[in-house]
Scaffold this active site. Structure first.
Site, short mmCIF file in Angstrom:
data_model
loop_
_atom_site.label_atom_id
_atom_site.label_comp_id
_atom_site.label_asym_id
_atom_site.label_seq_id
_atom_site.Cartn_x
_atom_site.Cartn_y
_atom_site.Cartn_z
N SER B 148 40.52 36.88 41.59
CA SER B 148 39.44 35.93 41.82
C SER B 148 39.79 35.00 42.99
O SER B 148 40.01 35.50 44.11
CB SER B 148 39.14 35.17 40.52
OG SER B 148 37.90 34.51 40.61
N ASP B 224 31.10 42.08 35.73
CA ASP B 224 31.70 40.79 36.04
C ASP B 224 30.59 39.76 36.20
O ASP B 224 29.69 39.92 37.03
CB ASP B 224 32.50 40.92 37.34
CG ASP B 224 33.34 39.71 37.66
OD1 ASP B 224 32.85 38.58 37.49
OD2 ASP B 224 34.47 39.90 38.13
N HIS B 257 35.31 39.83 34.23
CA HIS B 257 36.19 39.02 35.10
C HIS B 257 37.49 38.62 34.40
O HIS B 257 38.30 37.90 34.97
CB HIS B 257 35.42 37.76 35.53
CG HIS B 257 35.94 37.10 36.77
ND1 HIS B 257 35.89 37.71 38.00
CD2 HIS B 257 36.52 35.89 36.99
CE1 HIS B 257 36.41 36.91 38.92
NE2 HIS B 257 36.81 35.79 38.32
#
Lengths: 279, 279
Positions: B148, B224, B257
């Site tokens: 991320s 995600d 995620h």
């Protein structure tokens, strides 16, 4: 027995999920986690490993930190991780980390105020498997394992219910709660001062007298900070030797009480159970 | 540059450790984690993978949840996980989870109040590797990866310093911070409103113009929750295509995620880096 899905994360081709439900055994709302391997997508039913966590844990610690999903996916094994006690504002608690919420010790409490909710033994042995087997694509083939307080819970529950589990394993279990501070504090609170009542919940006592025998494995790190005072695997080993109980005790140099130890040997435990579950 | 050992847990035959040290780049006390594989016990030096974590993380999240130690032990790879920002009561902060402590974005801030401590770019590219290479049995062969915000940090740092890393990989990176809410909020705070200054910290901009090229791998889950608004891997892919950059982009059906996604594919990333590190 309705259950409410709370989360779903894809993991190694399978699914790591959390559910909420009203527990009649515990008289409160509970949450558990379940890992379903990819195999269930084709309609196949899989056996279940119940994982009992240690002091302070919830349904999440094992699923986040043990790295078990990789092998569970490969072997075709579901894993169920319950919470470690009843929970909620209405549920009795204690300021210590080793009594009350997060520290149910997998017993049925008989003493007030604990006896209103703390019936983790009934929850794990009866209510939860019924819920799992009614709601998920699993068989009635079960194994049970755990860590520390939960390692003891797994041994104690398997020893008292050998017909319900194919195999049992534990990391760093509290082997003899009758004779250690954690066990004495919890059992005196939950069961009262008469130690006769404690004996039904002590894995070393049970292993010494058990007639039915199922394969058991214990792993213990020799740098475990709780080893000498709280865990005492030699007591369990002596009970197994006295009763010719099929216990494998593996000691590991340099390992401690943490999830780093569990993660290092979880594959061996899952393979051990898979062998006895016919996978 | 003295370091203080804060923890040591044996893990897959190696050692997972945390250290504290005074950072001159960040002007505060910092903590990092390092995994050393069993191979170092025989006196051998090993290459290092630097792992940059995402928003809200510390040095612990990856080491506890990714299950990376198993493959790092097998491959003979050290892993270093720094914190995600400067820390402490004296360090500027923000109420949002996406700015300030836990959200350093791996840049050198030029704007007050951030410029007093927020120099994560210098910390990761210069100070930390010097510290690691002076204090641990590692070589100067490095790879870099992250998730991320940290996935973007890894790409951006590798693209700006291709001579320092053999390979780079990212899970679910913020691919184009110039054009997403997380990036715009952080870069405007740390670098000011002139977007020309942001371009040196944007992986999609850098990948489109980079002359030196190192192998890059990105994995992205298609469930995600941040994919469309914040992550935009198609921008990175377009940049790679325009510049013939060696980027492998792997999309995965059903993954989100979370660390459940990272754990599922960390083995593939470690093998990718090992191949380029000559392991």
């Amino acid at each position: 027995m309705s259950i409410e899905n709370l989360s779903c994360n894809k993991s190694f081709g399978g699914w790591n999920k959390q559910y909420g439900h009203d527990s009649s055994a515990l008289n409160c709302r509970m949450r558990f986690a379940i890992y379903l391997p990819p195999k269930v997508a084709s309609g196949e039913r899989v056996p279940v490993l119940y994982w009992l966590s240690g002091l302070t844990c919830t349904d999440e610690n094992f699923m986040h930190k043990a790295g078990a999903q990789r092998m569970a996916a490969e072997l075709g094994l579901a894993i169920v991780a319950p919470d470690t006690s009843p929970r909620g504002d209405e549920v009795a608690n204690d300021e210590g980390y080793d009594l009350g919420q997060g520290a149910g010790f997998y017993v049925n409490a008989t003493e007030a105020p604990w006896n209103r909710h703390y019936r983790m033994y009934d929850y794990i042995t009866d209510e939860l498997p019924k819920l799992i087997e009614a709601n998920f694509p699993v068989t009635d083939q079960r194994a049970i394992a755990g860590h520390s307080m939960g390692g003891h819970g797994a041994l104690m529950i398997a020893l008292r219910n050998p017909e319900r589990y194919r195999s049992v394993s534990a990391f760093s279990p509290i082997s003899n709660p009758l004779n250690c501070p954690w066990g004495q504090k919890a059992l005196s609170a939950y069961l009262g001062s008469d130690q006769a009542a404690w004996r039904d919940y002590d894995a070393s006592v049970l292993m010494r007298q058990s007639e039915a025998k199922i394969p058991a494995r214990v792993d213990q790190g020799d740098d475990d900070e709780f080893l000498a005072e709280q865990l005492k695997p030699e007591t369990l080993e002596a009970a197994a030797n006295a009763n010719d109980y099929p216990l494998e005790l593996h000691r590991h140099s340099g390992y401690d009480h943490s999830y780093f130890f569990i993660a290092s040997f979880i594959e061996a435990h899952l393979r051990f159970h898979a062998g006895h579950l016919g996978l």
